[in-house]
Write a protein that holds these residues in place. Structure first.
Motif, mmCIF file in Angstrom:
data_model
loop_
_atom_site.group_PDB
_atom_site.id
_atom_site.type_symbol
_atom_site.label_atom_id
_atom_site.label_comp_id
_atom_site.label_asym_id
_atom_site.label_seq_id
_atom_site.Cartn_x
_atom_site.Cartn_y
_atom_site.Cartn_z
ATOM 1 N N ASN A 169 0.857 -1.187 0.000
ATOM 2 C CA ASN A 169 0.000 0.000 0.000
ATOM 3 C C ASN A 169 0.891 1.234 0.000
ATOM 4 N N GLU A 192 -7.322 0.628 -2.744
ATOM 5 C CA GLU A 192 -8.783 0.615 -2.823
ATOM 6 C C GLU A 192 -9.411 1.197 -1.565
ATOM 7 N N SER A 193 -10.604 1.743 -1.738
ATOM 8 C CA SER A 193 -11.398 2.218 -0.596
ATOM 9 C C SER A 193 -12.374 1.148 -0.136
ATOM 10 N N ASP A 199 -9.094 3.752 -5.548
ATOM 11 C CA ASP A 199 -9.090 5.125 -5.054
ATOM 12 C C ASP A 199 -7.998 5.893 -5.804
ATOM 13 N N ARG A 202 -5.090 7.178 -3.691
ATOM 14 C CA ARG A 202 -4.199 6.115 -3.194
ATOM 15 C C ARG A 202 -3.324 5.565 -4.328
#
Length: 218
Positions: A169, A192-193, A199, A202
């Motif tokens: 991440n 991802e959200s 996202d 991100r």
């Protein structure tokens, strides 16, 4: 070879645009109905056209039969095939010959002994994607957001074409690159959200962090 950053599991024109605009080297489209990131052949075709010439296009398949491979190649015209199932080194070589384009193979890692499976794939794979083994038997083969102990890679042949994946991440990718010195990194759920919901912020943060970490190694 330049270090590469792959954003996998893209499934909408908007999030694909975010990855391309942020400078992703590779973009992945998942063909696996159980995944929240699965794309139809029609959507995959349209996303592939959007990415053409801007990033390498990868289609992810899981233990595919010959017909499934042919359909994906015809519709999506990927630059690479990613195999994320239990395909043997022989099957990987067979698929590579059949589609006449590079193949990358995912290998699940949980303990040191799992690394013994890596070298046999080196000859036939453009990249060997090291992913965390699924946390439970019914989990998806990838995209579970879990990482493995990166220290397990100590002593691994640096010549192997390793792409690091599994639980990466924007917050941990720099440390992962520093510890493992991979040729490339891959992310899906880490940007991802929610399951399958990429996202854009991100994605941008991940690519910036990875790019900075790779640059620091040279």
């Amino acid at each position: 070879m330049n270090n590469l950053i792959k954003i996998c599991g893209l499934s909408s024109p908007e999030t694909l645009a975010a990855a391309l605009d942020a400078g992703a080297d590779m973009v992945g489209f998942v063909r696996y109905p159980k995944s929240p990131r699965h794309v139809t052949l029609d959507l995959g075709h349209r996303l592939s056209l959007q990415a053409k010439g801007r990033a390498k296009r990868v289609v992810l398949l899981v233990d595919p039969g010959d017909e499934e491979i042919a359909q994906a190649v015809e519709a999506i015209n990927p630059d690479l095939i990613q195999l994320h199932g239990h395909e043997s080194p022989e099957r990987v070589a067979e698929i590579r010959s059949m589609v006449n384009r590079p193949v990358m193979k995912a290998v699940g890692i949980a303990e040191k002994s799992d690394l013994e499976a890596v070298a046999p794939y080196a000859k036939g794979s453009e990249h060997i994607l090291l992913d965390a083994k699924p946390p439970k038997a019914d989990a998806l083969p990838g995209g579970n957001g879990v990482s493995f102990d990166w220290k397990l890679l100590d002593g691994l042949d640096p010549a192997l074409p390793i792409m690091l994946s599994g639980g990466l991440n924007p917050d941990n990718v720099a440390e992962a690159i520093r510890l493992t010195r991979p040729k490339a990194v891959d992310v899906s759920s880490g940007v991802e959200s929610g399951p399958g919901l990429k996202d854009p912020a991100r994605i941008k943060a991940f690519i910036q962090a990875a790019r900075t970490a790779f640059a620091a190694q040279h």
